[in-house]
Design a protein around this motif. Structure first.
Motif, PDB file in Angstrom:
ATOM      1  N   PHE A  86      -6.441  -0.022  -4.173  1.00 31.62           N
ATOM      2  CA  PHE A  86      -5.105  -1.197  -4.219  1.00 31.62           C
ATOM      3  C   PHE A  86      -5.855  -2.146  -5.292  1.00 31.62           C
ATOM      4  O   PHE A  86      -6.352  -2.917  -3.998  1.00 31.62           O
ATOM      5  N   ARG A  87      -5.352  -2.959  -5.975  1.00 28.52           N
ATOM      6  CA  ARG A  87      -5.647  -3.900  -6.448  1.00 28.52           C
ATOM      7  C   ARG A  87      -3.860  -4.342  -7.369  1.00 28.52           C
ATOM      8  O   ARG A  87      -3.758  -3.780  -7.404  1.00 28.52           O
TER       9      ARG A  87
ATOM     10  N   CYS B 142      -7.881   6.095  -0.214  1.00 25.45           N
ATOM     11  CA  CYS B 142      -6.893   4.780  -1.221  1.00 25.45           C
ATOM     12  C   CYS B 142      -6.812   3.752  -1.534  1.00 25.45           C
ATOM     13  O   CYS B 142      -8.181   3.021  -0.461  1.00 25.45           O
TER      14      CYS B 142
ATOM     15  N   VAL C 286       0.360  -3.727 -10.202  1.00 24.86           N
ATOM     16  CA  VAL C 286      -0.045  -3.325  -8.435  1.00 24.86           C
ATOM     17  C   VAL C 286      -1.283  -1.872  -9.054  1.00 24.86           C
ATOM     18  O   VAL C 286      -0.125  -1.052  -9.860  1.00 24.86           O
ATOM     19  N   ARG C 287      -1.643  -1.431  -8.879  1.00 22.84           N
ATOM     20  CA  ARG C 287      -2.790  -0.046  -8.998  1.00 22.84           C
ATOM     21  C   ARG C 287      -3.499   0.200  -8.231  1.00 22.84           C
ATOM     22  O   ARG C 287      -4.064  -0.147  -6.870  1.00 22.84           O
ATOM     23  N   GLY C 288      -3.249   1.276  -8.372  1.00 20.67           N
ATOM     24  CA  GLY C 288      -4.092   2.011  -6.825  1.00 20.67           C
ATOM     25  C   GLY C 288      -4.454   4.028  -7.295  1.00 20.67           C
ATOM     26  O   GLY C 288      -3.939   3.824  -8.169  1.00 20.67           O
TER      27      GLY C 288
ATOM     28  N   CYS D  45      -5.981   7.364  -5.221  1.00 22.99           N
ATOM     29  CA  CYS D  45      -5.730   8.035  -3.990  1.00 22.99           C
ATOM     30  C   CYS D  45      -6.752   9.412  -4.920  1.00 22.99           C
ATOM     31  O   CYS D  45      -6.701   9.838  -5.353  1.00 22.99           O
TER      32      CYS D  45
ATOM     33  N   HIS E  39       0.381   3.114 -10.785  1.00 26.07           N
ATOM     34  CA  HIS E  39       0.849   1.542 -11.314  1.00 26.07           C
ATOM     35  C   HIS E  39       2.394   1.269 -11.335  1.00 26.07           C
ATOM     36  O   HIS E  39       3.138   1.698 -11.956  1.00 26.07           O
TER      37      HIS E  39
ATOM     38  N   ASN F   8       1.219  -1.178  -0.297  1.00 24.54           N
ATOM     39  CA  ASN F   8      -0.098   0.127  -0.056  1.00 24.54           C
ATOM     40  C   ASN F   8       0.845   0.737  -0.226  1.00 24.54           C
ATOM     41  O   ASN F   8       2.085   1.064   0.539  1.00 24.54           O
ATOM     42  N   TYR F   9       0.404   2.234  -0.116  1.00 29.79           N
ATOM     43  CA  TYR F   9       0.929   3.405  -0.217  1.00 29.79           C
ATOM     44  C   TYR F   9       0.403   4.744   0.182  1.00 29.79           C
ATOM     45  O   TYR F   9      -1.024   5.063   0.518  1.00 29.79           O
TER      46      TYR F   9
END
Length: 252
Positions: free
Chosen positions: A248-249, A246, A222-224, A226, A205, A98-99
């Motif tokens: 993510f997937r 945010c 990984v795509r996120g 926010c 991404h 996570n970010y």
């Protein structure tokens, strides 16, 4: 006395044997002698009387057997893959990275003479790997972008690096971009800024490769997203992030 006349019995003549009649008339061919009598007495077939031909019973062909064996092999393969995935999940307990956005600063935001909008942002984000037994390789091609009202304002590249177990890494990313129809977009941004609430969207991404022990698996993405709300878009001034949400997937 006169001599008595002797009477001799007559010998009975044997009756001649009855004439034998051959089963087949003379002169018949050899093939005719081999045909049974009942077949000879059978009346000839007419045009309407045709022999009945019974179709052979259908049998299971090789095609059906191949389909059955293929289905069985597929079921066994799916079972093995499912069992392997279950064991990996129980042993490693994988979690998504996570970010979080630490800060966002606008270095430049101006309207050019050709009515394009030029934007330059500096973002500081934290990448977090929460896994105890999984390392993450950040491969080439990752990026970060800032959007406003479905329009991309600027974008930047993520660095390549390896992130160990339960590690947090702070990344400084510089984003630049140029947008057409900048006058309309600039007017909307200024209106939002006067209200003290500018909605922005930060998209991430990142192509990553998972490391399980000494094994490096195939690359996934990984795509996120926010959703940010900032108070100002003033250049060279710190921007206060009022809200952040945010999600993510992972995309295979």
């Amino acid at each position: 006395m006169a001599d008595h006349q002797r009477i001799y019995p007559m010998q009975a003549t044997e009756a001649p044997p009855p004439p034998t009649v051959p089963l087949m008339p003379p002169g018949s061919s050899r093939s005719e002698k081999s045909v049974p009598v009942m077949q000879q007495n059978r009346p000839p077939l007419t045009q309407h009387a045709r022999p009945v031909i019974h179709a052979p019973k259908p049998k299971r062909g090789c095609f059906c057997k191949c389909i059955c064996w293929t289905l069985v092999l597929l079921i066994i393969l799916l079972f093995i893959l499912g069992a392997t995935a279950g064991i990996i999940y129980l042993v490693f307990k994988p979690k998504l990275p996570n970010y979080s956005v630490n800060s966002l600063m606008i270095s430049d935001l101006r309207l050019n003479f050709d009515m394009t909008l030029y934007a330059k942002f500096d973002a500081k984000i934290t990448a977090n790997n929460p896994n105890k037994k999984i390392g993450i390789y950040y491969e080439k091609g990752g990026g970060l972008s800032v959007w406003y009202s479905n329009t991309q304002l600027c974008e930047g590249s993520l660095p390549e690096f390896y992130q160990g177990h339960r590690n947090k890494t702070v990344l400084n990313v510089s984003l630049t971009g140029q947008v057409q129809a900048g006058s309309t977009l600039m007017a909307a941004l200024q209106e939002q800024q006067q209200a003290g609430s500018v909605p922005l969207e930060l998209k991430v991404h990142a192509p990553v490769a998972i490391k399980l022990g000494r094994l490096k698996l195939r690359k996934v993405r990984v795509r996120g997203e926010c959703m940010l709300t900032v108070d100002s878009l003033s250049a060279n001034n710190p921007i206060s992030i009022k809200a952040s949400d945010c999600k993510f997937r992972v995309k295979l």
